[in-house]
Design an enzyme around this catalytic site. Sequence first.
Site, mmCIF file in Angstrom:
data_model
loop_
_atom_site.group_PDB
_atom_site.id
_atom_site.type_symbol
_atom_site.label_atom_id
_atom_site.label_comp_id
_atom_site.label_asym_id
_atom_site.label_seq_id
_atom_site.Cartn_x
_atom_site.Cartn_y
_atom_site.Cartn_z
ATOM 1 N N HIS A 289 0.851 -1.195 0.000
ATOM 2 C CA HIS A 289 0.000 0.000 0.000
ATOM 3 C C HIS A 289 0.886 1.244 0.000
ATOM 4 O O HIS A 289 1.940 1.261 0.633
ATOM 5 C CB HIS A 289 -0.914 0.018 1.232
ATOM 6 N N HIS B 23 -10.869 13.869 -2.327
ATOM 7 C CA HIS B 23 -12.257 14.095 -2.716
ATOM 8 C C HIS B 23 -13.145 14.305 -1.490
ATOM 9 O O HIS B 23 -13.976 15.220 -1.458
ATOM 10 C CB HIS B 23 -12.767 12.900 -3.536
ATOM 11 N N ASN C 158 -7.488 18.967 0.940
ATOM 12 C CA ASN C 158 -6.095 18.979 1.399
ATOM 13 C C ASN C 158 -6.095 19.304 2.887
ATOM 14 O O ASN C 158 -6.302 20.457 3.287
ATOM 15 C CB ASN C 158 -5.288 20.020 0.619
#
Length: 481
Positions: free
Chosen positions: A378, A411, A415
Site C-alpha cells: 500500500h 475528494h 487537502n
Amino acid sequence: MSPSIDMCLKIVYEKIVDNFLLVVAVPLTIAAATIAMARLKPNESTDRIQSFSHPQILSILLFLAIAVIAYYMQRPRMVYLVDYACFRTTYNYRVPYAAFVEHVRQVSHFSERSVRFLTRLLERSGLGEETCLPTVGQYIKPYKYCTLEAAREEAQLVVFSAIDDLFAKTNISPLAIDILVVNCSGFSPTPGFPDMIMNKYKMRSDIRNVHLSGMGCSAGLASVDLAKNLLQAMPRGARALVVSTETLTPNYYFGNERAMLLPYCLFRMGGAAVLLSTSPSKARFRLKYVVRTHTAADDKSYQCIYQKEDDMGNKGVDLSTDLMAVAARTLKANITTIAPLVLPASEKLLFAMSFVSTKLLRMRTKLYVPNFLTAFEHICIHAGGRAVIDEIQRSLGLSDEHVESSRMTLHRFGNISSSCLWYELAYIEAKRHMQKGDRVWMIGFGSGFKCNSAVWECIVPQNSEDGPWARCIHRYPVHDP
C-alpha cells in the site's frame, strides 16, 4: 515467449535472488562442514572437543553471551504504532461546491477575475461535496472574524476530538503519556499546542513536549521521526502522543494574487492523533523506516512555497510555478535513500545491471526504474492536490488502485495538510484491504522543500469500521473525471 512463461521466469528469478543466502550460502556451508568432518579421523573430532578444559568452554560461552547481550542493548528499540484516530467533521461545517462558489462571489475583496479563477480551480481540484471549513470561512466578511479566539476554538475542536477518539480506542489514560509532539505550521499561539493539550487532559508535569511549526504538510512524518528518537532514549514501554493538524482561521488570504489563492481553494479542516510506543503490546503497526529529505539549500526549493505579503499588504502563501519540478526532484532524492532499505535483492540487481550498461558501458538502453510494488502493498501519497497525485503516480508507474486512497481522501476531505496520510491509511483499512504483514509507504511533502517517507508493517489489521470513513465508505471509490 508467451506472457505466462515470462511471468513464471520473473517469479523464479525473484525467488532465487531474494533468497540467495538460503538457496546458495546455506548448502555451501553444509557442504563445507561435511567435507571438513570427512577429512578427520574417526576419533579425532571427539578428541579435539575433549581437549578443551571446562574453564575454556565456560569462557567461550560467556563471551558469546556477552556479545549477544551487547548487540541487543546497542540496537535501537523498535517503535510501534498502537493506534490512531482522525478528526471526524460534522455536516454543519460542510462546504459543497455551489456554496463555495456563491460564497466567493459574495466576498467583497475578491475581484471578478479571482472569482472566475477560484471557480475553475475548484472544478479541477478533485474535491468533493463534503469537505469542511471552519466557521470563519463561511462568513461573508471573514476578515472580521479571523481572531485569535476563533483560531483557538478551531484548533481545540479538531485536536481534542481526535485525541478523545484515540484515548477511547486504546483505553489509555492521559497520565500514561510520556511524550507529546504536536505539529501545526501556520498557527503558534502562546501558550502553545502542547500546553493546551496538557491543560485539557491534566497530563503529568514531567512529560516531554514539543510543538513543530512552519514545516508545512510534511510535518506529520517529521513528528513521528522526532517521537521515535525520543522514545528510543526513554525506558522500554514509554508512550508518545503525536498530533498533526493545520488551523485555517488565521491563515486566510484576502487578496487577488492567483498564486496565493490556491491554498484558499484547496485546504480544509482535518487532524489526527497517533499513539506510539516501544512496547509491542496491543500494537497494530511496526515502524520500519523514516527517511527525511530537505532541499532548502537550493533557492528554488526554499521559495516554491513561501509565506509573504502581496502588493496590497495581504499576507498569504505563494505557490510558485517551480513547485512540481521541485517536488519531483526532492522525491527522487528521497527514493534514492529509501530504495536500498526496502527493495528486494532482485530489484537492486536489475537496477545495478541497468546502471552499468547505461552509464558505464554507454549502451543505448533506458535506465531501469525499480518496481516499488515489490517492496510495498500500500502507498499513501500526500493528498496535496490532483497534480501532486498525478505526478507521483506517473513517476512511480502506479496503477489507479494504488493511488485510490489518496484521491478519495482529497475528494472527501480536501487537502488536510500533514494529517492526510492517516486518513488515507484509515481508507485502506475501512475497505478491508489491509492484511497482517502488509507494508505501507507514506510519502509527505512540505515547504522548505521537504519530502519525508515512513514505512510501516501491519501487525493487526483494523477490525472495526469506526473512523473518519464510517458514514461514507460504502460510496467510495467515486469516479473523478
